[in-house]
Design an enzyme around this catalytic site. Structure first.
Site, PDB file in Angstrom:
ATOM      1  N   THR A 312      48.600  48.446  36.659  1.00 19.57           N
ATOM      2  CA  THR A 312      48.285  48.275  38.079  1.00 19.57           C
ATOM      3  C   THR A 312      46.831  47.850  38.259  1.00 19.57           C
ATOM      4  OG1 THR A 312      49.862  50.011  38.584  1.00 19.57           O
ATOM      5  CG2 THR A 312      48.339  49.413  40.334  1.00 19.57           C
ATOM      6  N   GLY A 313      45.954  48.526  37.534  1.00 17.11           N
ATOM      7  CA  GLY A 313      44.534  48.170  37.618  1.00 17.11           C
ATOM      8  C   GLY A 313      44.308  46.734  37.193  1.00 17.11           C
ATOM      9  N   TRP A 315      46.367  44.295  37.061  1.00 12.49           N
ATOM     10  CA  TRP A 315      47.008  43.344  37.977  1.00 12.49           C
ATOM     11  C   TRP A 315      46.060  42.943  39.107  1.00 12.49           C
ATOM     12  CZ3 TRP A 315      48.259  43.213  43.187  1.00 12.49           C
ATOM     13  CH2 TRP A 315      49.150  42.208  43.581  1.00 12.49           C
ATOM     14  N   HIS A 316      45.195  43.882  39.533  1.00  6.31           N
ATOM     15  CA  HIS A 316      44.324  43.603  40.670  1.00  6.31           C
ATOM     16  C   HIS A 316      43.193  42.651  40.346  1.00  6.31           C
ATOM     17  CE1 HIS A 316      46.454  46.885  42.626  1.00  6.31           C
ATOM     18  NE2 HIS A 316      45.976  46.405  43.754  1.00  6.31           N
ATOM     19  N   GLY A 317      42.914  42.449  39.079  1.00  5.70           N
ATOM     20  CA  GLY A 317      41.855  41.492  38.778  1.00  5.70           C
ATOM     21  C   GLY A 317      41.327  41.650  37.378  1.00  5.70           C
TER      22      GLY A 317
END
Lengths: 463, 576
Positions: A312-313, A315-317
């Site tokens: 998730t982390g 995925w954000h950038g």
């Protein structure tokens, strides 16, 4: 194209909507598809090719995956194919940078700009192929329908990430009527207001505070910055989701909700049931459960959760701040699970849980926003009084004018669902008039704000 | 059968609409001003107009059009977005010259041809002569602001039916009604009228910006050329930036753009209690300050030079000096103080200083041990002069004529120690005249027209015996300098290349930013040959310095850009 631009609101949307309702039912999907492609190509036509490639790959692989023979191999190929686009455009330079640092390599960076929305549409495409693989849905015979699913402009750029099985039926058949248009427009207006009136105002404050040398700020300003940023993110992202859901509804689609007042959560676990729901459930369905979910014992569950939040982390950038932010949440989720936090439900326990949750996500957002990890930590230290600047350059009034203060109060109340009652549909004439006037005012204010942001004087002395 | 009925109803309703609103879409064509003219230079013609004879001329009610120099007559058409005209003021550019006019036509409901032979009888400004030729008139002006006011106009704007739009609208309306009836019937839907009205109102608000397109080419307030209409093809290929281009175009030309922006400025001021944007802000007592280029941080003196940086600047300046010495040139660094350093007392109280003094002060103190380096920073002198009058414009980031004069005196006292024969222009060489200043880059950045500005008077400096210098090359090829024209700030701040000569001694090259502009009137009367070169990096001009062989080189920068002294690339070449 952005939803909050004049070209979208004044030309694109009216024209597409008008056409959509005028053409025969059978042609409607084509109208939406062409509109979506134009929407995507508007700012940067070059990346259209990548998206078309993603569509073709997934169309073909979905059909292959339906075959019993080699279906696993085909699925693996589809997943690798989709992810390699993402890795190449989003993470390649980040990986190189770290490889260079860690093992002293000198690989040069590649010159790419990330195609807008790629994180969203590759995830959607993955959802389609995996759903077909699992036999939950049939592969689409029509490539146009696959294309529409991947490119549908309301959710193309910033989600929600629509899962194929949620939308499959509506791609083929859906009801289009005035009630939907009405509800869709209303929803859209609230989203636009959230973005233009609230998020942009908070954003300006946040940019100023985070852009200032941290050595001359005091803890009050740091808190203001952190709170404004938390609100900016919420209003921006949930506003965008509202607009997407509203637009979808105008065209007869029903997307699932993406936000459900995350800032009233009393645990981080609950927070993730309310924040960016479509991403959380995507990871749950397509990563957590395939990893085994919670079926292989406690230890394995913790490992799985850890992996999900790491992903998730990332995925954000492509930055360590996002990785740490993801893990920060992951760790608290694991701890909450270990202590079964959600069973502590006495009044004072709920209050404590709430304070704890707010602190965790605000700290998380500071790390999320910071340009480097060390700056994020420095920010937090000042915020919590662990570091004190002897001389400060600003009083809080510099950042907090009357307009910001008013919006801050309304924003905080709205984000903790204090105004929820306004949006509960009632069937009285009074209510209908009131809510419609309210929505209209929001649209007018937003349009004025968007219009006046085009003021761009030419200044003599800068050369 | 049913559908036929619906079709008929829709048709009748559409027809009724057509009759009711008479043509439905009336194009407000406004009033066209058509000029046939030619000029020997590129000029920007500005048309001011009023709808009442009692109104004054304002920038808001004006339109700029560009005239490219040409041999033959050009037809220029400006569409004024008004429905009535009473007076028209034609400004023929910012500088003197000859303009040949063949025709002035005002096209509204009436077509008015201005009788050119009568042109002499109208109110005019700085027009030396109007010569009536066979088919045209030549307008000769000897000054910076020539204009003619035609005050006997009286016509209403032209309106016409926009056939294409009307047709499109009617067709859309027809289908909308038809579809709507179908829905009502087939779906047996109960549509709430309240919601229906809502849908139409929202649609109207969305479409409002494009119901008319503003065809202005130049925005007088923002002072820039607005985006051109996008083209699908560019350089024989598809224009890949078509999307972006059309967005910029729409953003610059949407309906009632100026009105909406002005409304927002007022609204924002009321709601936020502040006049501020990312470029500038209004502080105490009507004082505006610049926000860009880290100006706020600069005011606070947050960052100071490190020991290494000071050393590096010292080395750079020494190197520069030695290089100039070898060429027989005296070199001076001149730093114009930031407005917020001089008038800091008007800064908002929520912004606080971190250090008492800033980088420039620190640098000057540091260099005191080194007698070889000439750095002039007229901070104390300007602070002292504050009791005698205003030294910076309240609505502008620059110093005014008085501020520049004090800067000049300080600079000259340093130069005079090297060139004792120089005659410094003393204050008794000038008469002073008090004038308001209605412009200002900061006010412009904020989009504000301040009426308070009328009450603030600044001293202007006029040499008792007139100016001694003449322009060889002017900012915009002006061949004359007319300081006693209207308060034309642009005349000074156009930081294009300027060269002046006078009967005085010495040749000076000055590398300058916009603060150098107002020094012109003093420096050019002090030295024989002065060349003003807009530059931030002196080293780029080393060949020019070698070739020109000046006696003096001055490098001028405003305080906030002092960091430029840290750079000395490209390296200065060896000279004998």
């Amino acid at each position: 194209m952005l939803f909050s631009s004049l070209i979208f609101l004044s030309i694109f949307l009216p024209v597409v909507t008008g056409l959509y309702f005028m053409v025969k039912k059978e042609l409607r999907n084509y109208v939406l598809l062409v509109a979506s492609l134009i929407f995507y190509a508007w700012g940067e036509p070059r990346y259209l090719a990548i998206m078309l490639l993603v569509i073709i790959i997934n169309y073909v692989f979905a059909i292959l995956v339906e075959n019993e023979k080699y279906k696993k191999i085909y699925l693996a190929m589809a997943v690798i194919g989709n992810l390699s686009f993402l890795v190449y455009f989003k993470y390649f330079n980040f990986i190189i940078e770290n490889l260079n640092k860690v093992i002293n390599l000198r690989i040069s960076f590649i010159d790419v700009i990330m195609p807008i929305g790629i994180s969203f549409y590759t995830f959607q495409a993955l959802s389609y192929v995996i759903d077909v693989y699992r036999g939950e849905v049939k592969a689409q015979k029509s490539i146009y329908n696959v294309a529409l699913y991947v490119t549908f402009f309301p959710q193309l750029i910033a989600g929600p990430i629509v899962k194929y099985h949620d939308i499959e039926k509506e791609i083929i058949k859906r009801t289009v009527n005035f009630q939907n248009i009405y509800l869709g427009l209303k929803r859209f207006s609230f989203g636009l207001g959230k973005k233009i009136i609230f998020a942009n105002t908070f954003g300006a404050v946040v940019d100023q505070i985070f852009g200032t040398n941290l050595d001359v700020l005091d803890y009050k300003i740091m808190w203001l910055g952190a709170i404004c940023y938390s609100l900016q993110l919420y209003f921006d992202f949930s506003g965008y989701s509202d607009m997407a859901i509203g637009l979808g509804q105008i065209f007869g689609f029903h997307f699932l909700e993406n936000f459900n007042y995350p800032y009233i959560s009393k645990s981080i676990t609950e927070f993730w049931r309310r924040w960016h729901i479509s991403l959380g459930s995507w990871f749950k369905e397509y990563l957590y459960i395939p990893l085994g979910g919670n079926r292989n014992g406690q230890k394995r569950t913790y490992v799985n959760l850890f992996i999900v939040f790491l992903a998730t982390g990332i995925w954000h950038g492509a930055s360590w701040t996002f990785v740490i932010w993801g893990l920060w949440h992951g760790i608290f989720i694991i701890i909450e699970r270990y202590f079964s936090i959600e069973k502590y439900n006495k009044m004072y326990q709920k209050l404590l849980r709430y304070i704890y949750t707010v602190l965790v996500f605000i700290i998380g957002w500071v790390i999320f926003r910071a340009d480097t990890l060390s700056n994020g930590i420095k920010y937090l230290k000042i915020m919590f009084g662990l570091k004190k600047n002897l001389i400060t350059g600003y009083e809080i009034g510099y950042f907090l004018n009357m307009k910001v203060l008013i919006l801050l109060v309304i924003g905080i109340l709205a984000s903790v669902s204090a105004f929820k009652f306004i949006f509960i549909e009632r069937n009285t004439v009074k209510y209908k008039i009131a809510i419609n006037v309210f929505s209209l005012i929001i649209i007018i204010i937003s349009m004025i704000l968007i219009s006046s942001s085009t003021y761009n004087p030419f200044i003599y002395f800068r050369f | 059968m049913k559908t036929l009925k619906f079709k008929i109803i829709s048709f009748v309703l559409t027809f009724l609409l057509l009759i009711l609103i008479k043509g439905v879409i009336i194009k407000n064509n406004g009033i066209d001003v058509v000029l046939d003219l030619k000029s020997s230079k590129d000029v920007e013609i500005q048309l001011f107009y009023t709808t009442k004879t009692t109104d004054g001329f304002t920038e808001e009610n004006s339109k700029k059009i560009s005239l490219v120099k040409s041999e033959s007559m050009e037809k220029l058409t400006a569409n004024l977005n008004i429905n009535k005209i009473k007076m028209l003021r034609i400004d023929f550019g910012e500088y003197p010259g000859v303009i040949d006019l063949e025709n002035i036509q005002i096209n509204g409901k009436k077509k008015i041809n201005v009788n050119l032979s009568e042109l002499k009888n109208y109110n005019k400004n700085q027009i030396k002569d109007i010569i009536v030729n066979k088919n045209s008139v030549s307008i000769l002006s000897d000054s910076a602001d020539p204009y003619i006011i035609i005050d006997d106009l009286d016509t209403e704007g032209l309106s016409s039916m926009d056939i294409l739009l009307t047709f499109t609208f009617l067709v859309l309306f027809y289908f909308l009604i038809y579809k709507f009836l179908l829905y009502l019937k087939i779906k047996k839907m109960r549509v709430s009228w309240i919601n229906l009205v809502y849908i139409f109102l929202i649609a109207f608000v969305f479409i409002f910006p494009v119901i008319g397109i503003d065809n202005d080419e130049i925005d007088a307030i923002e002072n820039r050329t607005l985006a051109k209409a996008p083209k699908l093809k560019k350089n024989n290929g598809l224009n890949l930036n078509f999307g972006k281009d059309s967005e910029s175009w729409l953003n610059d030309h949407f309906y009632k753009r100026r009105v909406v922006i002005t409304f927002y400025k007022i609204f924002d001021k009321v709601v936020s209690g502040r006049v501020e944007n990312e470029n500038a802000f209004l502080a105490k007592e009507g004082w505006y300050f610049y926000k860009g280029d880290n100006s706020v941080k600069n005011y606070q003196n947050i960052e100071l030079f490190s020991e290494d940086q000071l050393k590096e600047i010292e080395n750079n300046l020494l190197e520069r000096k030695k290089w100039m010495d070898n060429l027989g040139i005296k070199y001076y660094t001149f730093v114009a103080p930031d407005k917020n350093k001089i008038y800091g007392e008007f800064y908002p109280s929520y912004i606080k200083k971190i250090n008492k003094y800033g980088k420039v002060y620190q640098l000057r103190e540091y260099l005191k041990h080194n007698n070889e380096i000439n750095i002039v920073y007229p901070y104390e002198e300007i602070m002292k002069a504050k009791e005698n009058g205003l030294l910076y414009w309240k609505t502008d980031t620059h110093w005014n004529e008085y501020g520049a004069y004090v800067g000049y005196l300080t600079l000259m006292s340093r130069i005079k120690s090297d060139f004792p024969e120089l005659e410094v222009k003393m204050e008794n060489n000038y008469t002073k005249q008090s004038e308001a200043y209605l412009q200002g880059d900061l006010a412009k950045m904020l989009g504000i027209n301040s009426n308070e500005a009328l009450d603030v008077k600044y001293d202007r400096f006029f040499p008792i015996n007139g100016y001694e210098f003449t322009f060889i090359k002017n900012a915009d090829d002006r061949n004359q300098f007319i300081p006693d024209s209207k308060y034309d700030f642009n005349l000074f701040t156009s930081r294009k290349h300027v060269i002046t000569t006078s009967p005085k001694p010495l040749k000076v090259l000055i590398f300058t930013d916009s603060f150098g502009a107002l020094l012109t009137q003093y420096l050019s009367d002090t030295f024989g040959y002065v060349e003003y070169i807009p530059a931030k990096n002196l080293n780029e001009f080393q060949d020019k310095i070698i070739n020109e062989k000046p006696d003096i080189v001055i490098f001028e920068t405003v305080e906030r850009n002092i960091g430029v002294l840290e750079y000395n690339l490209p390296k200065l070449k060896e000279v004998k």
